[in-house]
Design a protein around this motif. Structure first.
Motif, PDB file in Angstrom:
ATOM      1  N   ARG A 210       0.815  -1.223   0.000  1.00 32.92           N
ATOM      2  CA  ARG A 210       0.000   0.000   0.000  1.00 32.92           C
ATOM      3  C   ARG A 210       0.842   1.264   0.000  1.00 32.92           C
ATOM      4  NH1 ARG A 210      -4.574   0.164  -1.385  1.00 32.92           N
ATOM      5  NH2 ARG A 210      -4.085   2.373  -1.486  1.00 32.92           N
ATOM      6  N   LEU A 211       1.981   1.262   0.657  1.00 31.06           N
ATOM      7  CA  LEU A 211       2.769   2.491   0.755  1.00 31.06           C
ATOM      8  C   LEU A 211       3.193   3.045  -0.612  1.00 31.06           C
ATOM      9  CD1 LEU A 211       4.768   1.654   3.974  1.00 31.06           C
ATOM     10  CD2 LEU A 211       3.429   3.748   3.623  1.00 31.06           C
ATOM     11  N   ALA A 380     -14.014   1.181   0.260  1.00 33.83           N
ATOM     12  CA  ALA A 380     -14.044   2.517   0.852  1.00 33.83           C
ATOM     13  C   ALA A 380     -14.006   2.377   2.373  1.00 33.83           C
ATOM     14  CB  ALA A 380     -15.300   3.275   0.423  1.00 33.83           C
ATOM     15  N   TRP A 381     -13.767   3.516   3.022  1.00 26.20           N
ATOM     16  CA  TRP A 381     -13.874   3.632   4.481  1.00 26.20           C
ATOM     17  C   TRP A 381     -14.991   4.624   4.804  1.00 26.20           C
ATOM     18  CZ3 TRP A 381     -11.065   0.560   7.644  1.00 26.20           C
ATOM     19  CH2 TRP A 381      -9.881   0.014   7.160  1.00 26.20           C
ATOM     20  N   ALA A 382     -15.927   4.207   5.650  1.00 29.49           N
ATOM     21  CA  ALA A 382     -16.925   5.131   6.181  1.00 29.49           C
ATOM     22  C   ALA A 382     -16.489   5.534   7.583  1.00 29.49           C
ATOM     23  CB  ALA A 382     -18.303   4.483   6.212  1.00 29.49           C
ATOM     24  N   VAL A 383     -16.660   6.795   7.915  1.00 30.51           N
ATOM     25  CA  VAL A 383     -16.212   7.303   9.207  1.00 30.51           C
ATOM     26  C   VAL A 383     -17.406   7.788  10.008  1.00 30.51           C
ATOM     27  CG1 VAL A 383     -14.833   9.059  10.370  1.00 30.51           C
ATOM     28  CG2 VAL A 383     -13.948   7.937   8.321  1.00 30.51           C
ATOM     29  N   MET A 384     -17.513   7.288  11.259  1.00 29.36           N
ATOM     30  CA  MET A 384     -18.524   7.787  12.191  1.00 29.36           C
ATOM     31  C   MET A 384     -17.820   8.615  13.250  1.00 29.36           C
ATOM     32  SD  MET A 384     -21.368   4.793  12.761  1.00 29.36           S
ATOM     33  CE  MET A 384     -22.284   5.833  13.895  1.00 29.36           C
ATOM     34  N   VAL A 399     -16.966   9.576   3.651  1.00 30.07           N
ATOM     35  CA  VAL A 399     -16.426   8.384   2.995  1.00 30.07           C
ATOM     36  C   VAL A 399     -15.064   8.725   2.405  1.00 30.07           C
ATOM     37  CG1 VAL A 399     -16.783   6.676   1.172  1.00 30.07           C
ATOM     38  CG2 VAL A 399     -18.742   7.542   2.460  1.00 30.07           C
ATOM     39  N   TYR A 400     -14.114   7.833   2.623  1.00 27.63           N
ATOM     40  CA  TYR A 400     -12.771   7.970   2.073  1.00 27.63           C
ATOM     41  C   TYR A 400     -12.477   6.769   1.177  1.00 27.63           C
ATOM     42  CZ  TYR A 400     -11.800  11.588   5.574  1.00 27.63           C
ATOM     43  OH  TYR A 400     -11.827  12.732   6.323  1.00 27.63           O
ATOM     44  N   GLY A 401     -11.666   7.000   0.162  1.00 25.87           N
ATOM     45  CA  GLY A 401     -11.231   5.910  -0.693  1.00 25.87           C
ATOM     46  C   GLY A 401     -10.238   5.013   0.020  1.00 25.87           C
ATOM     47  N   VAL A 402      -9.886   3.913  -0.617  1.00 22.06           N
ATOM     48  CA  VAL A 402      -8.961   2.967   0.005  1.00 22.06           C
ATOM     49  C   VAL A 402      -7.580   3.587   0.197  1.00 22.06           C
ATOM     50  CG1 VAL A 402     -10.158   0.898  -0.762  1.00 22.06           C
ATOM     51  CG2 VAL A 402      -8.477   1.959  -2.264  1.00 22.06           C
TER      52      VAL A 402
END
Length: 415
Positions: A210-211, A380-384, A399-402
């Motif tokens: 990923r880096l 994706a990442w959902a943030v609460m 929402v953020y991408g991977v």
């Protein structure tokens, strides 16, 4: 160092403040894929560089309209690659992409003509001035800004740069990052049989993969056991490799073998925070080592590593690459979700596009920090946020991408 558990926003502010923009370097076009532009690209040429034919046919000139039924003598032929030709009368047989002979201003497609003698052609349709001509500079005009600072170069950008004759571009230096995984239970070799109590090292391959997608160069990877001296030696090897960021996994919690904080103290590091009000990854540690090397001590659970990389390491990389702070997208929550209070949750999620074109995000089952399979299903990442305990279906969420240089296309229709 404050001993309190920091809010995510406060911890991120510390990370951003400790990060510094790197310089620029020139990079040949052949090696630019994934690099971030440090300066804008301004075209020195027109694209196309000359008027050329959009199809096979005959180039000609005349009044505003040359009428169907007109018969013309074929004066010559112009193929792709032929140079300047002057032709003020008649018709010239021309191939797609060939330069329009000077003096001619339109092209009739071959299927709209009838060749009735070796050197005569009859038009079967009217032909207007400029028809089927690709005008010089109609794609890119000389002096036009074509790519802006901060563009992460993809194949389509390289196609454009190559067409413009750009040999190299100024790009941001890639941050040099080392990865150190800790744990005597870890096995790196996938062919090695596991002894009782052992597990495969999944964090190392994940971080190493990923880096680079996040704009970094991985200059050192290593796995060490639960041994302070071995860990300190690994840190020295990371320094020697020129790492400006060191990412570790494991040994940052409060257990007997969680030795990273003590090892950093012995090495003269300044621990800027240890524990953030997030899930997963609450024990995350951030330190500055001698020489302004930044260290992110991530907890050992795989999803805590993924969250630490995405929401702490990648924001630091953005500063180093000269990029502005990232902003999330907003999407409608498909399924209700509740969580523990006072913690910001980062949730493995999947974007969907319904039959009406509405974007929604589904929080996946299996949010525990040890569960890797849902991460493989996520896009994706959902943030609460910390202050929210429950979000109903239909609520808007961040929402953020991977990855910070990537954002996913949504999946197909969701029921």
């Amino acid at each position: 160092m404050s001993q309190e558990t920091l809010a995510y926003e406060d911890a991120l502010r510390i990370v951003l403040g400790a990060s510094a923009k790197l310089g620029a370097e020139h990079c040949p076009l052949s090696a630019c894929l994934g690099r971030v532009l440090a300066t804008p690209v301004i075209s020195a040429v027109n694209l196309p560089p000359f008027h050329n034919s959009a199809m096979d046919g005959y180039a000609l000139t005349g009044n505003a309209i040359v009428s169907a039924g007109t018969e013309l003598t074929i004066e010559g032929e112009q193929a792709a690659g032929d140079g300047v030709t002057y032709a003020g009368i008649g018709a010239w047989e021309i191939m797609t992409g060939a330069r329009i002979p000077d003096g001619l201003d339109r092209v009739v497609p071959v299927e709209q003509t009838e060749r009735f003698a070796p050197s005569r052609v009859r038009l079967l349709a009217d032909v207007a001035a400029g028809q089927n001509v690709r005008v010089a500079g109609s794609d890119v005009a000389r002096g036009e800004h074509v790519l802006e600072t901060g563009t992460a170069l993809q194949a389509q950008h390289l196609m454009l740069l190559a067409a413009l004759g750009v040999a190299d571009v100024a790009v941001s230096q890639r941050p040099r990052v080392a990865v150190i995984c800790t744990g005597r239970e870890l096995v790196d070799d996938p062919a090695q049989a596991l002894a009782p109590g052992q597990i495969r090292n999944s964090n190392g391959p994940f971080l190493a993969a990923r880096l680079p997608l996040a704009g970094a160069d991985v200059v050192h990877t290593e796995t060490v056991g639960d041994d302070t001296e071995a860990f300190e030696a690994a840190l020295r090897r990371a320094w020697q490799a020129g790492a400006k960021i060191i990412v570790t996994s494991g040994a940052v919690s409060m257990g007997r073998y969680d030795f990273v904080p003590q090892a950093l103290e012995r090495l003269g590091a300044e621990t800027l925070f240890h524990k953030v009000a997030i899930r997963p990854g609450k024990p995350l540690l951030f330190a500055r080592l001698p020489g302004d090397v930044l260290l992110f001590g991530l907890p050992g659970n795989p999803i805590a590593v993924a969250v630490g990389l995405r929401f702490f390491v990648e924001p630091a990389l953005r500063v180093m690459l000269g990029l502005p702070q990232e902003s999330p997208r907003r999407a409608t929550l498909i399924n209700r979700y509740s969580k523990k209070p006072r913690l910001r949750f980062h949730l493995k999620s999947r974007l969907h596009l319904d039959a009406h074109g509405h974007l929604g995000v589904e929080v996946l089952e299996g949010q525990e920090s040890y569960r890797i399979r849902p991460l493989a299903d996520a896009n994706a990442w959902a943030v609460m946020p910390a202050e929210v305990d429950v979000l109903a279906a239909g609520a808007l969420v961040d929402v953020y991408g991977v990855g910070h240089l990537e954002f996913p296309l949504p999946c197909g229709s969701h029921p």
